[in-house]
Motif scaffolding. Structure first.
Motif, PDB file in Angstrom:
ATOM      1  N   LYS A 127       0.881  -1.174   0.000  1.00  0.00           N
ATOM      2  CA  LYS A 127       0.000   0.000   0.000  1.00  0.00           C
ATOM      3  C   LYS A 127       0.913   1.217   0.000  1.00  0.00           C
ATOM      4  O   LYS A 127       1.405   1.639   1.044  1.00  0.00           O
TER       5      LYS A 127
ATOM      6  N   TYR B 184      -0.901   4.472  -6.407  1.00  0.00           N
ATOM      7  CA  TYR B 184      -2.049   5.338  -6.695  1.00  0.00           C
ATOM      8  C   TYR B 184      -1.674   6.392  -7.728  1.00  0.00           C
ATOM      9  O   TYR B 184      -2.461   6.707  -8.616  1.00  0.00           O
TER      10      TYR B 184
ATOM     11  N   THR C 282     -11.986  -1.809   2.726  1.00  0.00           N
ATOM     12  CA  THR C 282     -12.376  -1.306   4.038  1.00  0.00           C
ATOM     13  C   THR C 282     -13.397  -0.171   3.943  1.00  0.00           C
ATOM     14  O   THR C 282     -14.340  -0.114   4.727  1.00  0.00           O
TER      15      THR C 282
HETATM   16  C1  LIG Z   1      -6.467  -0.933   0.397  1.00  0.00           C
HETATM   17  C2  LIG Z   1      -6.659  -1.530  -0.941  1.00  0.00           C
HETATM   18  C3  LIG Z   1      -7.550  -2.594  -1.182  1.00  0.00           C
HETATM   19  C4  LIG Z   1      -8.512  -3.121  -0.138  1.00  0.00           C
HETATM   20  O1  LIG Z   1      -7.893  -3.623   1.013  1.00  0.00           O
HETATM   21  P1  LIG Z   1      -8.707  -3.710   2.389  1.00  0.00           P
HETATM   22  O2  LIG Z   1      -7.691  -4.200   3.358  1.00  0.00           O
HETATM   23  O3  LIG Z   1      -9.812  -4.674   2.177  1.00  0.00           O
HETATM   24  O4  LIG Z   1      -9.197  -2.344   2.703  1.00  0.00           O
HETATM   25  C5  LIG Z   1      -7.597  -3.140  -2.457  1.00  0.00           C
HETATM   26  N1  LIG Z   1      -6.823  -2.657  -3.449  1.00  0.00           N
HETATM   27  C6  LIG Z   1      -5.969  -1.625  -3.269  1.00  0.00           C
HETATM   28  C7  LIG Z   1      -5.157  -1.138  -4.404  1.00  0.00           C
HETATM   29  C8  LIG Z   1      -5.859  -1.025  -2.006  1.00  0.00           C
HETATM   30  O5  LIG Z   1      -5.013   0.004  -1.842  1.00  0.00           O
END
Ligand SMILES: *Cc1c(COP(=O)(O)O)cnc(C)c1O
Length: 353
Positions: free
Chosen positions: A194, A199, A300
């Motif tokens: 992440k 992004y 989430t």
């Molecule tokens: C955060 C995120 C998700 C979803 O992850 P969760 O832990 O379920 O919130 C899916 N794809 C990307 C690119 C993300 O950044």
């Protein structure tokens, strides 16, 4: 770890829970902790929300050495505050750090700090079912200078935002656009982490999809542009012939906490789940045969986001009459029920603050 608490000034907690939106207003508290080569991660402080003061040459502005997490705090009817599978966020934050050459924060420390932060910020956790406190931990490289290398110094920051239910009037299907030119990740790239960089490379395709009238982008694999990976900020599921399909997490897909919870719940309910490659051509063929019962994203923020329409190369396909499917709704109810303490937590996913 010893945490210093600086009592914040002018704390006013008066939330208009009708119109919180997402990530627009912020709790008047933040946590900060610095990393130096001499001291490691040290001396966390929880203080009043305040701007960061960084030099223009600070490394994060130029080379994007940065990671983040996203999780929520939920207020239960007895006023206790629930966190959902925070161990997963701690582990993912650790893995993201390692990939981005950032010194990782031990998982136990991450959990301890987030819990202490939520405890001191509990006044900002909304009361209404569906509304929650969205927590955003992140780490930035803080060395000053333009030389390209791993930063020596870092800052860990936690902020939070009282946020509204993603879908105000219940689950609302979205339309997605299959991107077959630009890519989000490829083997070897940090698709599983992440990080802001993932992004940054996705924003343009997202804007183009929006201009064409779609809500989100569906990414294909970075090598063959064939296999389905995930949606902008969500994992994706296909309910085909009473079996559930989602892409495997083999490095290019973000391993979502919601994704893994859906897989566990479905397996318990006797639904077969396949973490497999599904090509866009196979999907189109199944859509044309009417075999695709439901498609939904998971994350989430929205928990479950039903997909009502999918566009690929100038053709549009409508899924389940653009209505929320039975499985999507059942999963949404089950997961939110556990999160808000309305359904028994048989998996040990909840920790209380
Ligand atoms: C955060 C995120 C998700 C979803 O992850 P969760 O832990 O379920 O919130 C899916 N794809 C990307 C690119 C993300 O950044």
């Amino acid at each position: 770890m010893k945490i210093v608490y600086e009592e914040p000034v002018n704390e006013k907690v008066c939330l208009n829970e009708d119109d919180l939106g997402f990530g627009r207003i912020f709790a008047d508290r933040m946590l900060e902790m610095d990393y130096t080569p001499e001291k490691g991660w040290h001396d966390p402080v929880i203080s009043a929300y305040h701007p960061l003061s960084l030099n223009p040459e600070c490394m994060v502005f130029h080379y994007a050495q940065e990671i983040f997490e996203g999780l929520k705090a939920y207020r239960c009817e007895d006023d206790s505050i629930n966190l959902f599978r925070i161990d997963r966020n701690a582990k993912r934050f650790f893995d993201s750090a390692v990939r981005m050459a950032i010194p990782p924060i031990p998982e136990t420390t991450f959990i301890e700090l987030i819990k202490a932060y939520v405890d001191k910020t509990r006044a900002y956790v909304p009361y209404r079912f569906g509304n929650s406190l969205y927590i955003r931990p992140f780490i930035i490289a803080t060395d000053n200078g333009l030389g390209v290398h791993a930063s020596k110094n870092y800052r860990f920051v936690v902020i939070s935002s009282p946020s509204g239910a993603y879908f105000k009037k219940g689950l609302d299907p979205v339309s997605i656009y299959v991107e077959d030119k630009q890519i989000r990740s490829a083997p070897g790239l940090p698709g599983f982490a992440k990080c802001g960089g993932n992004y940054a490379v996705s924003i343009k395709a997202g804007e183009m999809a929006k201009m064409k009238g779609y809500d989100q982008v569906l990414w294909l694999d970075g090598v063959e542009h064939r296999y389905i990976e995930e949606v902008g900020s969500m994992n994706i599921f296909f309910y085909i012939d009473r079996k559930l399909y989602t892409s495997a997490c083999t490095g290019t897909v973000l391993p979502g906490v919601t994704r893994s919870s859906i897989i566990d719940i479905c397996k318990e309910k006797g639904i077969s789940v396949f973490e497999e490659k599904l090509s866009i051509d196979e999907l189109v063929a199944l859509l044309e045969k009417g075999k695709v019962m439901e498609i939904f994203g998971s994350g989430t923020a929205a928990v479950i986001s039903p997909v009502g329409k999918i566009a690929y190369q100038d053709k549009e396909y409508i899924i389940n009459d653009f209505k929320t499917g039975v499985l999507s709704k059942a999963l949404f109810d089950e997961i939110t029920g556990i999160q808000w303490g309305r359904i028994e937590d048989s998996h040990g996913w909840i920790s209380r603050v």
